[in-house]
Design a protein around this motif. Structure first.
Motif: not given
Length: 555
Positions: A33-56
């Motif tokens: 969709k052309g979103v080149e700057t994004l932040a994952i901001t899950d509720h009360n957890t950073t596990l989504g961010c950790i998963s995203a960093l591993k995917y990247i």
């Protein structure tokens, strides 16, 4: 395809709530969709961010141009910022439902964030977070959370077996939490007895506050327990800062005073912002970094021009940054709003993103000088947003055309909330007139709709009062404010005439039916609308005098 869009508020499966998209799917969808700057901001957890960093890390070529910002959205209790005591004497937050705090540029592996994720998984964990907060709030004691979890788990089993009732468990929790384990703050029995003697027995109000909270904590589950598990806002801002990140207030137009239904209390909100932004605490001798930005570019901001202008004004005065995002909770394809803050509007540019590295560096420097003088801290604060408003900090994107946020806001109907009051008042008065013409049972129906009318007119008056008192925030141009007042006066005068007719018709119908019902609601509604008309007339007269006075002075 649109390029370079920004979305700093996205949720994944780790937030729960029926969300279907994983962090890896979010990244793939964002790039499409052309979103080149994004932040994952899950509720009360950073596990989504950790998963995203591993995917990247596993897909370097696909994510080569992706600007991924680590993030979290924390549910915060605001009692330590603004509070009051209710009719039963219990301490309450002045803001309904607390607030949500966004953290950006954080270390997602920080132990504090991992604790949040771990304890939010179960009711026992949520009770642990709640009890931890209550013991700190009421007694200033920090308890080991792991020990506290074990104590609460034991007490839950004791309640289930009938050994304790929910009313009896509060004192036992405090005793075990303070005396259990090597890391317990009061590790010996005599220390706890001394604590009871010198603290609990001397301060009954604090003790009763604590007992009430813990009794309730063991009695509730679901949303009510989630509400109690919200963590102290100051502690969470400190956690974000210690993890190397910066705090931002999420979707600000959501927040309302607890004791004023649907009425904008801008004075209270201003006080709240003052207490959570950078300031020097003369009592502790410490500097507080607080929030560095406000998520003004959020879908909810487009529903109320007054609140948008209020926060835009705060942002400029405080030197804060604008942030924004879709707040995407993708449950199915039809609810996919990734990259869009409202309808087809996307964020094309943000100063916050361009200067994030500088902001994070400033935050670290601010943390390191907490024992220095106030003026040193202000030097750092002055390097923030430079008193820019939303027009200079952000550019939105709509149908391949760059637009300013204020252009969109001002294209909306001015104050949908105020117009809904006016429409409701007019609707109720029309319905009353229809009923009065066909009245059959005056005594049975007399109070129902007039009471509703009085409630709507009262709310309308309170909202009007807030707007008039804060006109400089909402209307930069006095001429625009004057024109707006004349439209309001036209409605109020018409409503007053209708109310006179309704009161006369009501009296006539009651006389015909030999009714003795005393109906004060029409009279009170008339008084309210007349008071509004008088205030508008006074404001209009002041405006006219200001226009005439320059000529008089020259003469």
């Amino acid at each position: 395809m649109k390029k370079g869009l920004i979305d700093l508020h996205i949720h994944t499966t780790y937030s729960g709530e029926g969300i279907k998209t994983t962090p890896s799917e979010i990244i793939e969808l964002a790039l499409i969709k052309g979103v080149e700057t994004l932040a994952i901001t899950d509720h009360n957890t950073t596990l989504g961010c950790i998963s995203a960093l591993k995917y990247i890390e596993r897909n370097p070529e696909l994510c080569e141009d992706l600007n991924f910002i680590t993030g979290i959205e924390i549910s915060c209790d605001t009692t330590s910022v603004l509070s009051y005591r209710d009719e039963q004497g219990h301490l309450r937050s002045s803001l309904a439902g607390g607030i949500h705090m966004l953290g950006y540029g954080i270390d997602p592996y920080n132990e504090g964030f991992l604790d949040l994720a771990r304890f939010y998984r179960s009711d026992t964990g949520k009770r642990t977070l709640a009890a931890y907060k209550f013991i700190r709030r009421f007694y200033g004691i920090t308890v080991n959370k792991n020990t506290l979890y074990e104590v609460i788990n034991e007490l839950e089993n004791d309640i289930a077996s009938g050994e304790y009732t929910q009313d009896e468990v509060s004192q036992e929790l405090l005793a075990r939490a303070l005396t259990t384990g090597r890391s317990a703050p009061l590790g010996r029995k005599n220390q706890y007895e001394n604590f009871c003697k010198n603290v609990i027995n001397r301060d009954k109000q604090t003790y009763n506050d604590y007992l009430y909270r813990v009794r309730k904590m063991f009695a509730v589950s679901g949303d009510q327990l989630d509400e109690m598990a919200k963590q102290d806002i100051y502690e969470m801002m400190d956690l974000i800062e210690r993890s190397g990140g910066v705090a931002v207030l999420a979707h600000p137009t959501f927040y309302r005073p607890k004791r004023e239904l649907s009425v904008a209390d801008f004075e209270l909100l201003s006080e709240f912002i003052d207490k959570v932004t950078a300031h020097y605490n003369e009592y502790t001798g410490e500097f507080m970094r607080g929030i560095v930005g406000i998520e003004l570019l959020h879908g909810s901001s487009f529903d109320d021009q007054f609140r948008f202008k209020f926060y835009d004004n705060i942002i400029k005065n405080k030197g804060l940054f604008i942030t924004g995002g879709s707040d995407s909770h993708i449950i199915n394809v039809k609810t996919n709003n990734l990259g869009y803050i409202r309808h087809n509007f996307s964020i094309k540019h943000l100063d916050f993103v361009d200067r994030l590295d500088e902001i994070l560096e400033l935050s670290q420097r601010a943390t390191s000088i907490k024992k220095q003088k106030e003026r040193d801290y202000k030097i750092l604060q002055g390097a923030q947003a430079g008193n820019k408003g939303v027009d200079e900090q952000a550019v939105l994107y709509n149908d391949y055309k760059a637009v300013k946020a204020r252009e969109i806001i001002e294209s909306q109907t001015i104050s949908k909330k105020l117009l809904s009051f006016e429409n409701e008042i007019a609707t109720v008065m029309f319905a009353l007139k229809e009923k009065l013409f066909e009245y059959e049972d005056v005594e049975k129906n007399a109070h129902k709709n007039p009471q509703s009318l009085q409630e709507w007119t009262s709310l309308y008056a309170m909202y009007m009062q807030s707007i008039i008192e804060n006109q400089d925030v909402f209307f930069g141009d006095k001429d625009v404010f004057y024109d707006w007042l004349q439209h309001r006066l036209e409605f109020v005068n018409q409503a007053c005439n209708e109310l006179y007719d309704l009161a006369a018709l009501d009296a006539s119908v009651q006389m015909e039916n030999n009714s003795t019902v005393n109906n004060p609601h029409f009279k009170e509604s008339k008084r309210i609308m007349n008071a509004i008309a008088a205030e508008i007339e006074q404001e209009s007269a002041s405006y006219c005098v200001s226009k005439v006075m320059p000529d008089l002075e020259r003469v």
